[in-house]
Scaffold this motif. Structure first.
Motif, mmCIF file in Angstrom:
data_model
loop_
_atom_site.group_PDB
_atom_site.id
_atom_site.type_symbol
_atom_site.label_atom_id
_atom_site.label_comp_id
_atom_site.label_asym_id
_atom_site.label_seq_id
_atom_site.Cartn_x
_atom_site.Cartn_y
_atom_site.Cartn_z
ATOM 1 N N SER A 84 90.918 -74.188 47.754
ATOM 2 C CA SER A 84 90.509 -75.586 47.614
ATOM 3 C C SER A 84 91.645 -76.428 47.038
ATOM 4 O O SER A 84 91.843 -77.579 47.443
ATOM 5 C CB SER A 84 89.260 -75.701 46.744
ATOM 6 O OG SER A 84 89.490 -75.206 45.442
ATOM 7 N N CYS A 85 92.396 -75.873 46.107
ATOM 8 C CA CYS A 85 93.512 -76.612 45.523
ATOM 9 C C CYS A 85 94.659 -76.747 46.527
ATOM 10 O O CYS A 85 95.307 -77.799 46.596
ATOM 11 C CB CYS A 85 94.001 -75.917 44.260
ATOM 12 S SG CYS A 85 92.827 -75.975 42.886
ATOM 13 N N ALA A 103 93.718 -79.398 48.987
ATOM 14 C CA ALA A 103 93.853 -80.732 48.397
ATOM 15 C C ALA A 103 95.314 -81.162 48.355
ATOM 16 O O ALA A 103 95.645 -82.305 48.679
ATOM 17 C CB ALA A 103 93.253 -80.745 46.998
ATOM 18 N N SER A 119 84.227 -74.095 37.031
ATOM 19 C CA SER A 119 84.441 -75.546 37.103
ATOM 20 C C SER A 119 83.142 -76.240 37.500
ATOM 21 O O SER A 119 82.326 -75.661 38.234
ATOM 22 C CB SER A 119 85.502 -75.882 38.152
ATOM 23 O OG SER A 119 86.793 -75.597 37.665
ATOM 24 N N GLY A 137 80.505 -78.316 39.561
ATOM 25 C CA GLY A 137 80.331 -78.450 41.003
ATOM 26 C C GLY A 137 78.863 -78.409 41.366
ATOM 27 O O GLY A 137 78.039 -77.882 40.607
ATOM 28 N N TYR A 141 88.822 -71.815 37.237
ATOM 29 C CA TYR A 141 88.517 -73.226 37.028
ATOM 30 C C TYR A 141 89.293 -74.058 38.048
ATOM 31 O O TYR A 141 90.300 -74.706 37.703
ATOM 32 C CB TYR A 141 88.893 -73.627 35.602
ATOM 33 C CG TYR A 141 88.152 -72.849 34.531
ATOM 34 C CD1 TYR A 141 87.037 -73.389 33.901
ATOM 35 C CD2 TYR A 141 88.566 -71.567 34.162
ATOM 36 C CE1 TYR A 141 86.356 -72.672 32.917
ATOM 37 C CE2 TYR A 141 87.891 -70.846 33.182
ATOM 38 C CZ TYR A 141 86.788 -71.405 32.563
ATOM 39 O OH TYR A 141 86.108 -70.690 31.599
ATOM 40 N N THR A 189 89.012 -76.945 39.446
ATOM 41 C CA THR A 189 89.243 -78.390 39.283
ATOM 42 C C THR A 189 89.913 -78.743 37.962
ATOM 43 O O THR A 189 90.269 -79.904 37.751
ATOM 44 C CB THR A 189 87.920 -79.172 39.393
ATOM 45 O OG1 THR A 189 87.064 -78.823 38.293
ATOM 46 C CG2 THR A 189 87.229 -78.892 40.713
ATOM 47 N N LEU A 236 93.538 -79.556 38.907
ATOM 48 C CA LEU A 236 93.587 -80.426 40.083
ATOM 49 C C LEU A 236 93.044 -81.810 39.760
ATOM 50 O O LEU A 236 93.669 -82.834 40.076
ATOM 51 C CB LEU A 236 92.788 -79.800 41.222
ATOM 52 C CG LEU A 236 92.737 -80.602 42.517
ATOM 53 C CD1 LEU A 236 94.127 -80.737 43.124
ATOM 54 C CD2 LEU A 236 91.775 -79.955 43.516
ATOM 55 N N SER A 237 91.871 -81.868 39.127
ATOM 56 C CA SER A 237 91.267 -83.157 38.808
ATOM 57 C C SER A 237 92.142 -83.944 37.835
ATOM 58 O O SER A 237 92.339 -85.157 37.987
ATOM 59 C CB SER A 237 89.869 -82.945 38.224
ATOM 60 O OG SER A 237 89.243 -84.177 37.957
#
Length: 287
Positions: free
Chosen positions: A44-45, A48, A209, A211, A232, A234, A237-238
């Motif tokens: 997912s990272c 992104a 994380s 979700g 974790y 996000t 990333l967040s």
């Protein structure tokens, strides 16, 4: 010791393993510098950072493997769990994926039971029939013998087929020799406990994380539930996205940088300008 051997030794300790999610050389370097022994190369990272979009199985093996090599190059001592997704095809594709990451120095690899290609919707996670999922994990475990890389078997079937099927798959993956087990999207503590019991003493992995659509325990709650590894995706990333947005807002307002920006000296130190000069010194031409 090889990376898989070091990962086994880490998991043999009684401590909970916090596994930050990384996606490139900088995040890997920062993770290692913060004292973490291990990290998850999160699909997912990577999606992104490379695509500017969500993780919907659009990232290819080549892109993930390139990201792994960036991570490995920047932080060679970091024990990396590679996200092998669905193996990018059938059982033979799974073997190629596992062998490639094993040769490249990954400590562990995740293989899941989702159908590929996915349906043309962002919702739901349809999964392979049970026996086809079994053969993918069997293929992964067989291929892992070449390098010793650990195999994490993940089932995504709980939302579509229920916890009974998910529990049965975890037990099946244990029988096939998976080293780490991962139930995606557990609904409550009871489902976590069933998954941990089905792992039969082998380490259980969880996404901690925030979700939607799943129970998200705290670190302390995860430990109490018997989870061994928490990631974790996000967490960094967040925060990174927030930092970029803050920097852009500062520029739009006529400034030079955000209030969140590192002092220039700290930025240069973090990026390793001094390290470069030290390593380059023996090669300066004499005179």
């Amino acid at each position: 010791m090889t990376a898989p051997e070091r990962m086994r030794a880490l998991l043999a300790k009684p401590d909970f393993v916090t596994m930050p999610a990384v996606w490139d050389g900088l995040t890997a370097k920062l993770t290692a510098g913060a004292g973490f022994a291990t990290a998850f190369l999160s699909g997912s990272c990577v999606a992104a950072s490379r695509l500017g979009g969500p993780d919907l199985d659009l990232i290819s093996f080549g892109e993930m493997f390139d990201s792994f090599n960036m991570v490995r190059g920047a932080a060679p001592e970091l024990l990396v769990l590679a996200d092998g997704d669905h193996g990018y095809g059938n059982a033979m594709n799974v073997q190629r994926t596992v062998r490639a990451y094993g040769r490249a120095g990954a400590a562990a690899i995740l293989i899941e039971d989702k159908i590929t290609p996915r349906e043309l919707t962002a919702a739901g996670k349809p999964c392979l029939p049970r026996e086809e999922a079994r053969m993918k994990i069997r293929a992964a475990v067989e291929a892992a013998k070449d390098s010793g890389i650990l195999v994490m078997a993940r089932t995504d079937c709980r939302p579509t087929q229920g916890i009974d099927e998910a529990e049965a798959r975890i037990r099946m993956f244990v029988d096939e020799g998976a080293d780490i087990l991962f139930l995606d999207s557990p609904a409550d503590d009871g489902e976590f406990q069933r998954a941990v019991a089905a792992a039969q003493g082998r380490p259980s992995f969880a996404v901690l994380s925030p979700g939607p659509g799943r129970r998200i325990p705290s670190r302390e709650e995860a430990i109490a539930l018997g989870i061994k590894i928490g990631t974790y995706p996000t967490a960094m990333l967040s925060a990174s996205i927030a930092g970029v947005k803050s920097g852009l807002a500062a520029l739009a307002a006529g400034g030079a940088e955000s209030e969140m920006a590192l002092p220039a000296a700290e930025l240069r130190t973090t990026l390793g300008y001094g390290d470069y000069d030290k390593e380059a010194k023996p090669f300066l031409p004499k005179g």
